[in-house]
Design a protein around this motif. Structure first.
Motif, PDB file in Angstrom:
ATOM      1  N   THR A  44      -5.641  80.758   4.805  1.00 10.62           N
ATOM      2  CA  THR A  44      -4.948  79.770   5.639  1.00 10.62           C
ATOM      3  C   THR A  44      -3.987  78.948   4.790  1.00 10.62           C
ATOM      4  O   THR A  44      -2.855  78.710   5.186  1.00 10.62           O
ATOM      5  N   LYS A  45      -4.423  78.529   3.624  1.00 12.07           N
ATOM      6  CA  LYS A  45      -3.546  77.761   2.747  1.00 12.07           C
ATOM      7  C   LYS A  45      -2.343  78.600   2.325  1.00 12.07           C
ATOM      8  O   LYS A  45      -1.224  78.109   2.280  1.00 12.07           O
ATOM      9  N   ALA A  46      -2.582  79.866   2.021  1.00 16.34           N
ATOM     10  CA  ALA A  46      -1.489  80.758   1.638  1.00 16.34           C
ATOM     11  C   ALA A  46      -0.485  80.890   2.777  1.00 16.34           C
ATOM     12  O   ALA A  46       0.723  80.920   2.544  1.00 16.34           O
ATOM     13  N   GLU A  47      -0.971  80.973   3.992  1.00 18.03           N
ATOM     14  CA  GLU A  47      -0.077  81.072   5.149  1.00 18.03           C
ATOM     15  C   GLU A  47       0.770  79.806   5.294  1.00 18.03           C
ATOM     16  O   GLU A  47       1.965  79.874   5.576  1.00 18.03           O
ATOM     17  N   ILE A  48       0.155  78.644   5.074  1.00 15.13           N
ATOM     18  CA  ILE A  48       0.893  77.383   5.184  1.00 15.13           C
ATOM     19  C   ILE A  48       1.943  77.289   4.082  1.00 15.13           C
ATOM     20  O   ILE A  48       3.086  76.910   4.332  1.00 15.13           O
ATOM     21  N   LEU A  49       1.567  77.668   2.867  1.00 14.58           N
ATOM     22  CA  LEU A  49       2.536  77.653   1.769  1.00 14.58           C
ATOM     23  C   LEU A  49       3.698  78.593   2.059  1.00 14.58           C
ATOM     24  O   LEU A  49       4.856  78.256   1.814  1.00 14.58           O
ATOM     25  N   ALA A  50       3.402  79.775   2.591  1.00 16.14           N
ATOM     26  CA  ALA A  50       4.455  80.735   2.927  1.00 16.14           C
ATOM     27  C   ALA A  50       5.386  80.162   3.984  1.00 16.14           C
ATOM     28  O   ALA A  50       6.609  80.322   3.912  1.00 16.14           O
ATOM     29  N   GLU A  51       4.819  79.478   4.971  1.00 19.89           N
ATOM     30  CA  GLU A  51       5.643  78.879   6.030  1.00 19.89           C
ATOM     31  C   GLU A  51       6.543  77.786   5.460  1.00 19.89           C
ATOM     32  O   GLU A  51       7.729  77.709   5.793  1.00 19.89           O
ATOM     33  N   LEU A  52       6.000  76.946   4.585  1.00 23.87           N
ATOM     34  CA  LEU A  52       6.804  75.889   3.980  1.00 23.87           C
ATOM     35  C   LEU A  52       7.931  76.477   3.128  1.00 23.87           C
ATOM     36  O   LEU A  52       9.061  76.013   3.162  1.00 23.87           O
ATOM     37  N   ARG A  53       7.606  77.526   2.371  1.00 27.89           N
ATOM     38  CA  ARG A  53       8.634  78.167   1.550  1.00 27.89           C
ATOM     39  C   ARG A  53       9.705  78.820   2.430  1.00 27.89           C
ATOM     40  O   ARG A  53      10.899  78.769   2.094  1.00 27.89           O
ATOM     41  N   ALA A  54       9.309  79.424   3.524  1.00 27.05           N
ATOM     42  CA  ALA A  54      10.260  80.058   4.431  1.00 27.05           C
ATOM     43  C   ALA A  54      11.202  79.019   5.024  1.00 27.05           C
ATOM     44  O   ALA A  54      12.404  79.255   5.165  1.00 27.05           O
ATOM     45  N   GLU A  55      10.656  77.849   5.387  1.00 30.17           N
ATOM     46  CA  GLU A  55      11.488  76.765   5.933  1.00 30.17           C
ATOM     47  C   GLU A  55      12.552  76.344   4.928  1.00 30.17           C
ATOM     48  O   GLU A  55      13.667  76.028   5.280  1.00 30.17           O
ATOM     49  N   ARG A  56      12.170  76.333   3.652  1.00 27.33           N
ATOM     50  CA  ARG A  56      13.081  75.881   2.601  1.00 27.33           C
ATOM     51  C   ARG A  56      13.961  77.009   2.081  1.00 27.33           C
ATOM     52  O   ARG A  56      14.809  76.784   1.229  1.00 27.33           O
TER      53      ARG A  56
END
Length: 68
Positions: free
Chosen positions: A54-66
Motif C-alpha cells: 500500500t505504501k509503495a502504491e501511494i509513493l508511486a501515485e505521488l511520483r506520477a503526479e510529480r
C-alpha cells in the motif's frame, strides 16, 4: 492532493516498531509564490493495515503526479 507543482521529500524507513513513510511538502509554489491551503489529511495508513504494498502504491501515485 493538488500539490504536484510543489517541492516534496518522501522518506520511508523501518528503524522503529513499524515501517512508515514521512511526506514533507513545501506549501509554497516556487513559480507563483502562492501557498497551498491545507487541512488535516488522513491517509488511513495506520497499524497493521499499512502494508508495504500500500505504501509503495501511494509513493508511486505521488511520483506520477510529480512526473518523476
Amino acid at each position: 492532493m493538488g500539490l504536484s507543482d510543489r517541492q516534496a521529500l518522501i522518506v520511508s524507513h523501518n528503524d522503529t516498531a513499524h515501517p512508515h513513510v514521512h511526506v514533507i511538502v513545501n506549501r509554497v509554489c516556487l513559480e507563483t509564490d502562492r501557498a497551498a491551503i491545507m487541512g488535516k489529511v488522513e491517509t488511513g495508513l495506520r497499524g497493521p493495515a499499512a502494508t508495504k504494498a500500500t505504501k509503495a502504491e501511494i509513493l508511486a501515485e505521488l511520483r506520477a503526479e510529480r512526473g518523476a
